[in-house]
Every structure is written in C-alpha cells, then in structure tokens.
Design a protein around this motif. Structure first.
Motif, mmCIF file in Angstrom:
data_model
loop_
_atom_site.group_PDB
_atom_site.id
_atom_site.type_symbol
_atom_site.label_atom_id
_atom_site.label_comp_id
_atom_site.label_asym_id
_atom_site.label_seq_id
_atom_site.Cartn_x
_atom_site.Cartn_y
_atom_site.Cartn_z
ATOM 1 N N LEU A 1 -31.039 -22.591 -13.850
ATOM 2 C CA LEU A 1 -30.698 -22.257 -12.471
ATOM 3 C C LEU A 1 -29.499 -23.080 -11.988
ATOM 4 O O LEU A 1 -28.637 -22.589 -11.252
ATOM 5 C CB LEU A 1 -31.915 -22.481 -11.562
ATOM 6 N N ALA A 2 -29.434 -24.334 -12.428
ATOM 7 C CA ALA A 2 -28.295 -25.190 -12.072
ATOM 8 C C ALA A 2 -27.007 -24.640 -12.692
ATOM 9 O O ALA A 2 -25.934 -24.683 -12.068
ATOM 10 C CB ALA A 2 -28.544 -26.622 -12.538
ATOM 11 N N THR A 3 -27.124 -24.106 -13.892
ATOM 12 C CA THR A 3 -25.967 -23.469 -14.527
ATOM 13 C C THR A 3 -25.491 -22.297 -13.677
ATOM 14 O O THR A 3 -24.286 -22.120 -13.445
ATOM 15 C CB THR A 3 -26.334 -22.944 -15.936
ATOM 16 N N GLY A 4 -26.433 -21.495 -13.219
ATOM 17 C CA GLY A 4 -26.082 -20.345 -12.398
ATOM 18 C C GLY A 4 -25.356 -20.745 -11.121
ATOM 19 O O GLY A 4 -24.313 -20.184 -10.780
ATOM 20 N N ARG A 5 -25.898 -21.740 -10.421
ATOM 21 C CA ARG A 5 -25.267 -22.219 -9.186
ATOM 22 C C ARG A 5 -23.864 -22.748 -9.461
ATOM 23 O O ARG A 5 -22.913 -22.477 -8.731
ATOM 24 C CB ARG A 5 -26.096 -23.354 -8.574
ATOM 25 N N GLU B 1 -28.030 -17.432 -29.363
ATOM 26 C CA GLU B 1 -27.752 -17.315 -27.926
ATOM 27 C C GLU B 1 -28.761 -16.447 -27.178
ATOM 28 O O GLU B 1 -29.113 -15.355 -27.609
ATOM 29 C CB GLU B 1 -26.353 -16.726 -27.691
ATOM 30 N N ARG B 2 -29.193 -16.968 -26.033
ATOM 31 C CA ARG B 2 -29.962 -16.178 -25.092
ATOM 32 C C ARG B 2 -29.217 -16.228 -23.768
ATOM 33 O O ARG B 2 -28.533 -17.222 -23.484
ATOM 34 C CB ARG B 2 -31.383 -16.723 -24.918
ATOM 35 N N ILE B 3 -29.314 -15.173 -22.973
ATOM 36 C CA ILE B 3 -28.688 -15.166 -21.650
ATOM 37 C C ILE B 3 -29.769 -14.931 -20.611
ATOM 38 O O ILE B 3 -30.452 -13.906 -20.642
ATOM 39 C CB ILE B 3 -27.606 -14.069 -21.525
ATOM 40 N N LEU B 4 -29.923 -15.884 -19.706
ATOM 41 C CA LEU B 4 -30.864 -15.708 -18.603
ATOM 42 C C LEU B 4 -30.128 -15.038 -17.447
ATOM 43 O O LEU B 4 -29.007 -15.434 -17.111
ATOM 44 C CB LEU B 4 -31.418 -17.054 -18.150
ATOM 45 N N ALA C 1 -20.715 -15.676 -15.365
ATOM 46 C CA ALA C 1 -21.609 -16.223 -16.393
ATOM 47 C C ALA C 1 -20.982 -17.444 -17.024
ATOM 48 O O ALA C 1 -19.777 -17.657 -16.917
ATOM 49 C CB ALA C 1 -21.892 -15.168 -17.461
ATOM 50 N N GLY C 2 -21.816 -18.240 -17.664
ATOM 51 C CA GLY C 2 -21.288 -19.405 -18.361
ATOM 52 C C GLY C 2 -22.365 -20.077 -19.177
ATOM 53 O O GLY C 2 -23.569 -19.795 -19.027
ATOM 54 N N LYS C 3 -21.929 -20.956 -20.039
ATOM 55 C CA LYS C 3 -22.849 -21.644 -20.945
ATOM 56 C C LYS C 3 -23.652 -22.730 -20.238
ATOM 57 O O LYS C 3 -23.169 -23.389 -19.320
ATOM 58 C CB LYS C 3 -22.051 -22.285 -22.084
ATOM 59 N N HIS D 1 -26.386 -21.871 -30.590
ATOM 60 C CA HIS D 1 -25.821 -21.730 -29.238
ATOM 61 C C HIS D 1 -26.829 -22.265 -28.227
ATOM 62 O O HIS D 1 -28.029 -22.045 -28.364
ATOM 63 C CB HIS D 1 -25.540 -20.238 -28.988
ATOM 64 N N ASN D 2 -26.341 -22.938 -27.210
ATOM 65 C CA ASN D 2 -27.235 -23.574 -26.240
ATOM 66 C C ASN D 2 -27.721 -22.626 -25.149
ATOM 67 O O ASN D 2 -28.488 -23.021 -24.270
ATOM 68 C CB ASN D 2 -26.536 -24.780 -25.607
ATOM 69 N N GLY D 3 -27.275 -21.377 -25.187
ATOM 70 C CA GLY D 3 -27.712 -20.424 -24.175
ATOM 71 C C GLY D 3 -26.746 -20.317 -23.009
ATOM 72 O O GLY D 3 -25.865 -21.167 -22.829
ATOM 73 N N ALA D 4 -26.896 -19.264 -22.233
ATOM 74 C CA ALA D 4 -25.983 -18.992 -21.124
ATOM 75 C C ALA D 4 -26.761 -18.390 -19.959
ATOM 76 O O ALA D 4 -27.920 -17.994 -20.103
ATOM 77 C CB ALA D 4 -24.877 -18.035 -21.573
ATOM 78 N N VAL D 5 -26.105 -18.363 -18.816
ATOM 79 C CA VAL D 5 -26.699 -17.768 -17.617
ATOM 80 C C VAL D 5 -25.725 -16.750 -17.045
ATOM 81 O O VAL D 5 -24.521 -17.002 -16.988
ATOM 82 C CB VAL D 5 -26.998 -18.856 -16.557
#
Lengths: 190, 190
Positions: free
Chosen positions: B88-92, B121-124, B78-80, B44-48
């Motif tokens: 941070l760009a994912t979060g925005r 998977e990690r979630i920031l 949240a999203g991948k 998994h590429n991770g999520a925010v």
C-alpha cells in the motif's frame, strides 16, 4: 490531444546474459531531453495463446505447475514462437502438443504485452473453434493436465483470485465481450 | 475434480546474472515423476498498480515511452515494491511521484501474475478514490505525462488494440465489472 514525444533512441546494445531460456540485453539510450540512460530487458521472441472453444461451448484449459510461482496454474494453452515460425503455426503446434486437439477454425483476436517495463515479449491471442481430438499428446512424464470449463466458471475463478495468470484473465474477459456482442467487429460467438 | 500433483521441488539454486535491474536465477528441481530439470527465471520483488478514479468518474492515467516495446504506452500508474516496503505504501508513493495526486480511500482489488513462465513478479492492484492534487511531481526531464480518460474510452482503446499493457487491460475490465455490479463482494462504485 497533443502528446509529448518521449521516444528513447538506441545508442549502443549488448547481450549481458545468455542462458538456456533467457537473454538479457543492456542498451544505452538517448532520452528525449538529450540525456543518456541504460535500459536492461529480456529479449523474447514472442508467444501465442489459444482460446479453444469446444463444440459444447466449454473452454479447453490446462493445469500445470509453474515453478516461478510455486503453485499450479490454470491457463489457456500457450507457448513460445520458434525462430522463423508463423504465429498461427505456433498456435496449431502448441494446441496439438499440449492438449491433443486440432481446430478447424482459427480467429486472431488480440496482441498483449505482459511486461512492458523489462521484456520485449508479446502474446498473440487466437480463438480456436471446430475442435476435434487427435490424441497422441504429451510425451513421457506428462507435465500438465487438461480440463473443460465454462466461461462462467472461469470468470468466477478470476474474481475469487484463484486464476491470476494475466493472459488467461484477459482471454476470459475478451471472450465474454464477444459472447455478449459488446465488441463490434469481433467474431460472433455462440 | 481430483487434480494431479505436479509440484517441482528445489534441489539447488544459484544467481546466474545480476544486473542493475534484473536478477536471473537458475534452479535445479525434482519433477513429480522423479526426474530433474533446470528452471531459469527472473527474481522480482513485486509491483503495485493503482487505478485512480477522479471525482468526475474519469480515470487518471499515464503515457510514457517503453523502450522494450519501442513505443509509447498508456498505463495505470504502477511501480516496483522497494525492499521491505508495504504494498500500500508503494501505491501511495508511486501515485504521488508519478502523478502528483494523493488518495483518501484505498481498496485492494486483486493480485495478478504477468509472466508465470519466467518471472516471480506479482502485481497487486489497488483502487484509489478521493483524489486531490498535491503537485510537486516529476523531477527534471519529465519522462511521462498524465491524462484523464473515461472507462468507456479506455475500453475502446483496449478493443482497438491501442492499449496492450496487460495490467492496464485487466484494470479496465475489472473496473467495468465493479461499475456494473456484476462481481459480488467487490466495492460499490459510482
């Protein structure tokens, strides 16, 4: 507040991967707006986590290597529910197998869902008290070690980012709520 | 305390399933005792996850249908993480896409791991403040709705078992720690 009904209805379902551990399903669903979509997810039989509180008040925890994380993790004892097994039986079995302990008092605390986006897994959380060591735990190779930790030390490891396993993080916060008496209806803890 | 080294070393790795969403890997590993074993897991590429705090102090949340859960879930946005994307760009991006809001102030809070046993998977987790509504959110079909909730109401839904999504549960507890000033080093919250 009135909420929208966004229910998705199964139209078709197939198993697209069956491994030794993981089963992947792919379903076709009808969306609430009438369109169709594909949903891919892990079918999981569920798991149980045990928060074992020793008579000293300390917590019984495990440390093991988690290959998918490439690191050692500090966790509460937990394991998958076998087919047809009662969750409480899973808790008793995992606690004994992994730590060598039996508990005289079991209290159901909560159910949590680790991956709502792509797995059906649920984790039932139990509090285990009245612990005594029966020994005869892990078989050859010993792939985990156990340790005792205060709730304060555990929460500090959460805060500092050393403990990141979600079930363990939630167990720590939940226990603190109970110990502080901030959650009415929960068991009263020493 | 001296801990055992239980590290598992990769000997071979193959992709055994590649779906539209999920990729399953199966690795052969050498255990610390010299034996070999198989490890099957989701790559998994991770999520925010974003905890958006409105100027009123209320939290901006989403409600959507989670097919793998067969129920509607109340969650923080949240999203991948896309390939090559900064978290941070994912979060925005996810905050704007899913809620129509932009935030003036972003604070990294924590990283959590939802499935240490079978997913990388990690979630920031980020705190987003200074929110303003830019609109222009969801496209056709609208598969989620947004709502405002106080932290107290959110924690009550956790206690009562209505909210079970681990990332959202941890976000609620974490925010309470910060608001109470119980976690030194964290951002000071109103």
């Amino acid at each position: 507040m009135k909420h929208a009904d966004l229910t998705e209805t199964q139209l078709a379902s197939e198993t697209v991967f069956q491994g030794g551990l993981l089963r992947v399903k792919r379903d076709t669903v009808r969306l609430h707006d009438g369109n169709t979509a594909t949903r891919e997810y892990i079918e999981h039989n569920g798991a149980v986590m045990v928060i074992p509180v020793l008579n000293s008040g300390e917590l019984l925890m495990e440390r093991q290597y988690r290959y998918a994380m490439s690191r050692h993790c500090l966790e509460f004892p937990a394991g998958k529910i076998d087919a047809g097994e009662e969750p409480l039986a899973t808790g008793r079995r995992e606690l004994l197998e992994e730590t060598g302990y039996v508990a005289g008092e079991w209290t159901y605390l909560a159910t949590i869902h680790p991956t709502v986006a792509y797995s059906t897994e649920r984790i039932l959380v139990y509090l285990a008290r009245g612990l005594s060591h029966e020994g005869g735990q892990l078989d050859d190779g010993e792939h985990l070690e156990t340790l005792h930790l205060s709730l304060e030390a555990l929460l500090e490891l959460v805060r500092s980012g050393e403990i990141t396993d979600v079930k363990t993080v939630i167990g720590a916060f939940w226990l603190e709520k109970l110990r502080r008496g901030e959650w009415p209806g929960g068991p009263v803890l020493p």
